[in-house]
Design an enzyme around this catalytic site. Structure first.
Site, short mmCIF file in Angstrom:
data_model
loop_
_atom_site.label_atom_id
_atom_site.label_comp_id
_atom_site.label_asym_id
_atom_site.label_seq_id
_atom_site.Cartn_x
_atom_site.Cartn_y
_atom_site.Cartn_z
N ASP A 174 0.82 -1.22 0.00
CA ASP A 174 0.00 0.00 0.00
C ASP A 174 0.85 1.26 0.00
O ASP A 174 0.66 2.16 -0.84
CB ASP A 174 -0.93 0.02 1.21
CG ASP A 174 -2.04 -1.01 1.10
OD1 ASP A 174 -2.16 -1.64 0.03
OD2 ASP A 174 -2.78 -1.20 2.08
N ARG B 103 -0.04 5.39 17.55
CA ARG B 103 -0.29 6.34 16.46
C ARG B 103 0.13 7.78 16.80
O ARG B 103 0.75 8.45 15.97
CB ARG B 103 -1.77 6.29 16.05
CG ARG B 103 -2.18 4.96 15.42
CD ARG B 103 -1.25 4.55 14.30
NE ARG B 103 -1.63 3.30 13.67
CZ ARG B 103 -0.87 2.22 13.61
NH1 ARG B 103 0.34 2.25 14.15
NH2 ARG B 103 -1.27 1.13 13.02
N ASP C 118 -7.48 4.52 12.76
CA ASP C 118 -6.16 5.12 12.66
C ASP C 118 -6.14 6.44 11.89
O ASP C 118 -5.34 7.33 12.20
CB ASP C 118 -5.17 4.14 12.02
CG ASP C 118 -4.72 3.07 13.01
OD1 ASP C 118 -4.93 3.27 14.21
OD2 ASP C 118 -4.18 2.05 12.57
N SER D 50 -4.96 -9.22 9.03
CA SER D 50 -4.44 -7.87 9.09
C SER D 50 -3.84 -7.70 10.48
O SER D 50 -4.54 -7.85 11.49
CB SER D 50 -5.57 -6.86 8.88
OG SER D 50 -5.11 -5.54 9.09
#
Length: 496
Positions: free
Chosen positions: A110, A191, A220, A272
């Site tokens: 990605d 994050r 996120d 994931s």
């Protein structure tokens, strides 16, 4: 062709190497860090020994000498062949108006595709930024080559492990923050530290925008962007997944081939996953049906409790003012302490959580988390508080911990409310100092000992034997007063 082998244990250049103990060594011609580290901290021998971040301007020849400034090592390369940047004709929105973008970069499919997409659609230079928050060497190896092949003009790698544990994980631990009864906030805490570093890098390299690869259905994207807003509201934000026509892995592979971006040849996991020094999360595939039991081979940090050792292991956690400082009497840095507990807890199957949670964006999702070291620390911290905090304080602290967890989960780390609550937590746990011994056995944690110089527990008062301080006869008057509202209500009901 001169290259800085950023992730090689011995690289041919001349760099200052700073150990975690603060010692500084200068190696001529090569950097060699032979100290044996915990696997999850092994990258420290490659990057975190530099105590900062390494900037690579991708090209063919070494242009700038390395300079150390505030613990930062810089290595710049001049490019002999300038990469082409598409001329953007569509000037809607920000397209064609950005000069340089800092991209949160992992080296996966990605983010590798996002680099040429940004250049093609925004006509800007792309600086790839990677944060080491303890996700492991496999996630970080070969990033220089991947970033260069994708068309980035620069790669910045920064070791954030100690900052992550000290300034983000430990405050949440001190607060007792747990989201929806189970989730220990592993991704939520990571994050903001990454986004904060991106803002810093954007200022360093003169970028006018930041970008991330978060989808439009997850939490996120909110966590990254709220941090950007809080720390530098002037920065523009680009979120390709909310704009482009790529809808899945096959589309991304096709786009990569079209733009000559090497497609990562790693086996695609059916799950994931998101990993850092605190936890590893698993989502997707059979987990999307909450009726399905996770497969045994899915877990990566913890052994199956059924296969754990048949003998228990005892571990002592030392805590000062609500913050862990030692394991089995040995003082360790925050990151090393957590890594050690991950290994101890992992081999006993500690810290597996399977839950259905409410995402910030409104949907429910099912996730499985492995948090071995964190689960041990939470058990120890709670138990020590049982000695050092009184009833009213514990109740208020627990009620605030729920809101604290919600704020962290929602990406509001730099919100004044969380910061104010953190000040309360810091003050209220000043006396939470001592040690707790835990017994680990086949996935379970049992408290076997707790002690503190500030303990409110008095054996001479709590003993069943008679004492001078507590007169049992006093209880009669207390009960009459305490139960008076109940008695009055009953009298009214019975017409007395």
């Amino acid at each position: 062709m001169a290259q800085l082998k950023l992730f090689s244990p011995c690289s041919s250049t001349n760099l200052a190497c700073h150990g975690l103990n603060g010692a500084s060594l200068l190696y001529s011609d090569k950097v060699c860090c032979s100290r044996k580290l915990y696997p999850s901290l092994e990258l420290g021998a490659r990057t975190s020994e530099f105590n900062g971040y390494t900037c690579l301007s991708i090209g063919s020849s070494l242009a700038n000498s390395r300079n150390k400034q505030d613990g930062v090592i810089r290595a710049a390369f001049s490019s002999s062949v300038e990469s082409e940047i598409s001329e953007v004709t569509n000037n809607s929105g920000l397209r064609g108006k950005l000069k340089k973008v800092v991209l949160a970069y992992s080296g996966g499919l990605d983010t590798s595709v996002i680099v040429p997409w940004l250049r093609e659609n925004y006509g800007c230079e792309v600086v790839c930024f990677t944060a080491d928050v303890g996700q492991g060497i496999k996630e970080l190896d070969g990033l220089e080559q991947k970033a260069k092949a994708s068309g980035a003009c620069q790669l910045v790698v920064k070791d954030l492990k100690e900052e992550f544990v000290k300034d983000y994980i430990f405050p949440c631990l001190r607060a007792g923050a747990v989201y929806e009864r189970k989730y220990l906030l592993g991704t939520s805490m990571a994050r903001p530290v990454i986004a904060k570093a991106m803002v810093d890098v954007a200022e360093e390299v003169g970028a006018d925008a930041v970008a991330h690869g978060c989808t439009g259905k997850g939490n996120d994207q909110v966590r990254f962007e709220l941090t950007f807003f809080a720390l530098n509201p002037k920065l523009n934000v680009v979120a390709p997944w909310r704009e482009w026509d790529i809808r899945g892995r096959e589309d991304a592979i096709e786009y990569a081939k079209k733009h000559n971006v090497p497609v990562p040849v790693t086996k695609k996991s059916i799950y994931s996953r998101d990993g850092n020094l605190w936890h590893l999360s698993h989502e997707g595939d059979i987990l999307e049906d909450p009726e399905n039991e996770p497969k045994k081979d899915m877990y990566m940090l913890t052994v199956d409790p059924e296969d754990a050792p048949n003998q228990p292991e005892y571990v002592e956690i030392g805590i000062v003012s609500g913050i862990p400082v030692s394991v089995n009497g040995k003082e360790l840095s925050p990151a090393y302490l957590l890594s050690e507990l991950n290994h101890i807890g992992g081999r006993h199957g500690i810290g597996r959580i399977d839950m259905v949670e409410n995402r910030l964006v409104g949907m429910k999702s099912r996730g499985v988390y492995e948090t071995p070291g964190g689960t041990i620390l939470y058990a120890a911290a709670r138990e020590l508080e049982s000695l050092t905090l009184d009833r009213e304080t514990i109740q208020v602290k627990d009620s605030l911990a729920l809101k604290y967890a919600e704020l962290v989960y929602a990406g509001r780390w730099f919100d004044p409310l969380r910061e104010s609550m953190d000040s309360f937590m810091e003050n209220i746990t000043k006396t939470t100092t001592g040690s707790v011994t835990l017994k680990l056995y086949k996935g379970s944690i049992t408290v076997t000992s707790r002690k503190s110089p500030y303990s409110l527990y008095r054996q001479d008062i709590s003993s069943f034997e008679s004492g001078d301080i507590y007169d049992q006869a006093d209880a009669a008057g207390f009960i009459r007063l305490y139960g008076l509202p109940i008695k009055v209500r009953a009298m009214l009901r019975k017409g007395i």
